[in-house]
Write a protein that holds these residues in place. Sequence first.
Motif, mmCIF file in Angstrom:
data_model
loop_
_atom_site.group_PDB
_atom_site.id
_atom_site.type_symbol
_atom_site.label_atom_id
_atom_site.label_comp_id
_atom_site.label_asym_id
_atom_site.label_seq_id
_atom_site.Cartn_x
_atom_site.Cartn_y
_atom_site.Cartn_z
ATOM 1 N N TYR A 53 44.786 34.646 13.873
ATOM 2 C CA TYR A 53 43.459 34.914 14.393
ATOM 3 C C TYR A 53 42.548 33.752 14.035
ATOM 4 C CZ TYR A 53 41.515 36.532 9.835
ATOM 5 O OH TYR A 53 41.066 36.629 8.551
ATOM 6 N N ILE A 54 41.426 33.691 14.746
ATOM 7 C CA ILE A 54 40.495 32.585 14.568
ATOM 8 C C ILE A 54 39.084 33.129 14.597
ATOM 9 C CG2 ILE A 54 40.523 32.040 17.048
ATOM 10 C CD1 ILE A 54 40.293 29.057 16.234
ATOM 11 N N THR A 55 38.259 32.647 13.673
ATOM 12 C CA THR A 55 36.882 33.127 13.596
ATOM 13 C C THR A 55 36.004 32.400 14.610
ATOM 14 O OG1 THR A 55 36.183 31.476 11.974
ATOM 15 C CG2 THR A 55 37.228 33.475 11.118
ATOM 16 N N GLY A 56 34.776 32.877 14.734
ATOM 17 C CA GLY A 56 33.833 32.209 15.620
ATOM 18 C C GLY A 56 33.552 30.788 15.201
ATOM 19 N N GLY A 57 33.726 30.512 13.932
ATOM 20 C CA GLY A 57 33.521 29.165 13.407
ATOM 21 C C GLY A 57 34.781 28.317 13.422
ATOM 22 N N HIS A 58 35.803 28.816 14.115
ATOM 23 C CA HIS A 58 37.063 28.083 14.329
ATOM 24 C C HIS A 58 37.929 27.954 13.077
ATOM 25 C CE1 HIS A 58 35.922 26.963 18.444
ATOM 26 N NE2 HIS A 58 34.709 26.826 17.942
ATOM 27 N N THR A 59 37.765 28.849 12.118
ATOM 28 C CA THR A 59 38.694 28.905 10.998
ATOM 29 C C THR A 59 39.874 29.772 11.398
ATOM 30 O OG1 THR A 59 36.896 28.683 9.403
ATOM 31 C CG2 THR A 59 38.989 29.524 8.585
ATOM 32 N N ASP A 60 41.070 29.255 11.204
ATOM 33 C CA ASP A 60 42.249 30.000 11.666
ATOM 34 C C ASP A 60 43.069 30.533 10.499
ATOM 35 O OD1 ASP A 60 44.147 27.004 12.709
ATOM 36 O OD2 ASP A 60 43.161 27.546 10.830
ATOM 37 N N PHE A 61 43.728 31.644 10.778
ATOM 38 C CA PHE A 61 44.585 32.306 9.807
ATOM 39 C C PHE A 61 45.881 32.683 10.522
ATOM 40 C CE2 PHE A 61 41.460 32.871 6.467
ATOM 41 C CZ PHE A 61 40.258 32.806 7.158
ATOM 42 N N TYR A 100 40.189 41.216 20.644
ATOM 43 C CA TYR A 100 38.792 40.890 20.320
ATOM 44 C C TYR A 100 38.473 41.733 19.095
ATOM 45 C CZ TYR A 100 33.745 40.275 21.229
ATOM 46 O OH TYR A 100 32.407 39.960 21.154
ATOM 47 N N CYS A 101 38.544 41.098 17.943
ATOM 48 C CA CYS A 101 38.506 41.848 16.695
ATOM 49 C C CYS A 101 37.133 42.480 16.457
ATOM 50 C CB CYS A 101 38.898 40.954 15.539
ATOM 51 S SG CYS A 101 40.565 40.282 15.737
ATOM 52 N N GLN A 102 37.176 43.573 15.764
ATOM 53 C CA GLN A 102 35.963 44.346 15.551
ATOM 54 C C GLN A 102 34.932 43.597 14.718
ATOM 55 O OE1 GLN A 102 36.852 48.170 13.860
ATOM 56 N NE2 GLN A 102 34.851 49.041 14.353
ATOM 57 N N TYR A 103 35.409 42.749 13.845
ATOM 58 C CA TYR A 103 34.500 42.055 12.935
ATOM 59 C C TYR A 103 34.728 40.550 12.979
ATOM 60 C CZ TYR A 103 34.202 46.828 11.179
ATOM 61 O OH TYR A 103 34.045 48.181 11.074
ATOM 62 N N TYR A 104 34.172 39.883 12.007
ATOM 63 C CA TYR A 104 34.288 38.423 11.979
ATOM 64 C C TYR A 104 35.680 37.957 11.558
ATOM 65 C CZ TYR A 104 33.902 38.775 6.901
ATOM 66 O OH TYR A 104 34.123 39.077 5.584
ATOM 67 N N ARG A 105 36.513 38.901 11.119
ATOM 68 C CA ARG A 105 37.900 38.595 10.812
ATOM 69 C C ARG A 105 38.759 39.700 11.391
ATOM 70 N NH1 ARG A 105 38.094 38.857 4.375
ATOM 71 N NH2 ARG A 105 40.330 38.745 4.728
ATOM 72 N N CYS A 106 40.047 39.436 11.530
ATOM 73 C CA CYS A 106 40.961 40.415 12.095
ATOM 74 C C CYS A 106 41.829 41.004 10.988
ATOM 75 C CB CYS A 106 41.878 39.770 13.142
ATOM 76 S SG CYS A 106 41.030 39.031 14.542
ATOM 77 N N SER A 107 42.130 42.269 11.126
ATOM 78 C CA SER A 107 43.009 42.910 10.153
ATOM 79 C C SER A 107 44.465 42.734 10.576
ATOM 80 C CB SER A 107 42.681 44.402 10.048
ATOM 81 O OG SER A 107 42.992 45.052 11.261
ATOM 82 N N SER A 108 45.362 42.965 9.656
ATOM 83 C CA SER A 108 46.783 42.825 9.974
ATOM 84 C C SER A 108 47.226 43.859 10.999
ATOM 85 C CB SER A 108 47.622 42.950 8.707
ATOM 86 O OG SER A 108 47.411 44.216 8.097
#
Length: 124
Positions: A53-61, A100-108
């Motif tokens: 997943y990737i945040t709005g600030g383009h940080t990826d996990f 489209y994740c519910q928050y600023y990060r995605c859960s597993s």
Amino acid sequence: QVQLVESGGGLVQAGDSLRLSCIISGTDGTDARNHAMGWYRQTPGHQRELVAYITGGHTDFYGDSMKGRFSISRDNDKNAVYLDVNNLRPDDTGVYFCLYCQYYRCSSTGQGDWGRGTQVTVSS
């Protein structure tokens, strides 16, 4: 209502590369930046799992064992998220879903709005 449409799946051969795309509608770009976007997959005989997943600030996990061959990116102006996969293997075969994740990060386990998925089949 947020809608997601995935594309780019298909039948490929082992060793090939692929780009999956997901276009999100029903949300404006400003709000979308507050939500992470993710890719999950369900392979035969397994539960759906997080690929990246990737945040709005383009940080990826990346999910466990997903680093290296998978690369996620997003274009906030186009409300799009992409997944590049290199050196595809037969065990990558499955349905790939955009979230489209519910928050600023995605859960597993994935919480948010789902696309219908795109099938990727890798032949040996």
